[in-house]
Design a protein around this motif. Structure first.
Motif, PDB file in Angstrom:
ATOM      1  N   ALA A  14      41.493  45.777  49.158  1.00  0.00           N
ATOM      2  CA  ALA A  14      40.938  44.423  49.268  1.00  0.00           C
ATOM      3  C   ALA A  14      40.552  44.123  50.706  1.00  0.00           C
ATOM      4  CB  ALA A  14      41.951  43.403  48.753  1.00  0.00           C
ATOM      5  N   ALA A  15      41.361  44.556  51.662  1.00  0.00           N
ATOM      6  CA  ALA A  15      41.038  44.338  53.083  1.00  0.00           C
ATOM      7  C   ALA A  15      39.762  45.082  53.467  1.00  0.00           C
ATOM      8  CB  ALA A  15      42.207  44.781  53.956  1.00  0.00           C
ATOM      9  N   LEU A  16      39.575  46.278  52.947  1.00  0.00           N
ATOM     10  CA  LEU A  16      38.336  47.018  53.233  1.00  0.00           C
ATOM     11  C   LEU A  16      37.120  46.324  52.631  1.00  0.00           C
ATOM     12  CD1 LEU A  16      39.590  50.683  52.743  1.00  0.00           C
ATOM     13  CD2 LEU A  16      39.055  49.528  54.883  1.00  0.00           C
ATOM     14  N   ALA A  21      32.363  42.645  53.195  1.00  0.00           N
ATOM     15  CA  ALA A  21      31.790  41.314  52.970  1.00  0.00           C
ATOM     16  C   ALA A  21      31.245  40.727  54.269  1.00  0.00           C
ATOM     17  CB  ALA A  21      32.838  40.385  52.364  1.00  0.00           C
ATOM     18  N   ILE A  22      31.907  40.998  55.376  1.00  0.00           N
ATOM     19  CA  ILE A  22      31.417  40.500  56.669  1.00  0.00           C
ATOM     20  C   ILE A  22      30.072  41.130  57.004  1.00  0.00           C
ATOM     21  CG2 ILE A  22      31.886  40.482  59.149  1.00  0.00           C
ATOM     22  CD1 ILE A  22      34.896  40.309  58.353  1.00  0.00           C
ATOM     23  N   VAL A  49      34.257  39.072  43.670  1.00  0.00           N
ATOM     24  CA  VAL A  49      34.938  39.263  42.390  1.00  0.00           C
ATOM     25  C   VAL A  49      35.870  40.475  42.466  1.00  0.00           C
ATOM     26  CG1 VAL A  49      34.582  39.829  39.950  1.00  0.00           C
ATOM     27  CG2 VAL A  49      33.130  38.132  41.066  1.00  0.00           C
ATOM     28  N   VAL A  50      35.417  41.549  43.106  1.00  0.00           N
ATOM     29  CA  VAL A  50      36.252  42.748  43.249  1.00  0.00           C
ATOM     30  C   VAL A  50      37.467  42.444  44.123  1.00  0.00           C
ATOM     31  CG1 VAL A  50      36.308  45.090  44.196  1.00  0.00           C
ATOM     32  CG2 VAL A  50      34.360  44.351  42.840  1.00  0.00           C
ATOM     33  N   ILE A  51      37.278  41.695  45.202  1.00  0.00           N
ATOM     34  CA  ILE A  51      38.393  41.325  46.078  1.00  0.00           C
ATOM     35  C   ILE A  51      39.427  40.514  45.296  1.00  0.00           C
ATOM     36  CG2 ILE A  51      39.055  39.906  48.066  1.00  0.00           C
ATOM     37  CD1 ILE A  51      36.366  40.744  49.339  1.00  0.00           C
ATOM     38  N   LEU A  55      43.278  41.560  44.568  1.00  0.00           N
ATOM     39  CA  LEU A  55      44.389  40.685  44.951  1.00  0.00           C
ATOM     40  C   LEU A  55      45.272  40.364  43.741  1.00  0.00           C
ATOM     41  CD1 LEU A  55      42.730  38.185  47.444  1.00  0.00           C
ATOM     42  CD2 LEU A  55      44.398  39.977  47.954  1.00  0.00           C
ATOM     43  N   ALA A  56      44.649  40.203  42.582  1.00  0.00           N
ATOM     44  CA  ALA A  56      45.430  39.938  41.373  1.00  0.00           C
ATOM     45  C   ALA A  56      46.364  41.108  41.069  1.00  0.00           C
ATOM     46  CB  ALA A  56      44.497  39.693  40.188  1.00  0.00           C
ATOM     47  N   ALA A  57      45.857  42.325  41.239  1.00  0.00           N
ATOM     48  CA  ALA A  57      46.688  43.494  40.978  1.00  0.00           C
ATOM     49  C   ALA A  57      47.721  43.702  42.082  1.00  0.00           C
ATOM     50  CB  ALA A  57      45.814  44.736  40.847  1.00  0.00           C
ATOM     51  N   GLY A  58      47.322  43.477  43.324  1.00  0.00           N
ATOM     52  CA  GLY A  58      48.226  43.718  44.445  1.00  0.00           C
ATOM     53  C   GLY A  58      49.330  42.698  44.582  1.00  0.00           C
TER      54      GLY A  58
END
Length: 93
Positions: A14-16, A21-22, A49-51, A55-58
């Protein structure tokens, strides 16, 4: 050597995607053509949406998936609305 928990892998992924996104946001603002900007905004919405799904999984929070689903629907409607607006304005994108 202990294995890395799967939740940590999801959070790093998610951080990647946030870094990606930036870069996409830069292309959406600067993009030399309207097509570049439109595509960057669409990919940025999909990236969000992927992020949210990662996050939901993590974080083991299922409500992130609800937000991701709603955001995906809004992103789809936004793409159609912008395409319709640009075609009615006289050009095909």
């Amino acid at each position: 050597m202990t294995p890395v928990p799967l939740e940590d892998i999801f959070l790093v992924a998610a951080a990647l995607f946030v870094v990606l996104a930036i870069v996409l946001f830069y292309r959406a603002v600067v993009g030399p053509t309207t097509q570049d900007r439109l595509l960057a905004v669409n990919v940025l919405g999909t990236n969000t949406v992927v992020i949210l799904a990662l996050l939901a999984a993590g974080l083991d929070q299922s409500w992130f998936l609800d937000v991701a689903l709603i955001y995906a629907l809004l992103n789809f409607l936004m793409s159609i609305a912008i395409s319709k607006f640009t075609v009615e304005r006289g050009g095909v994108l």
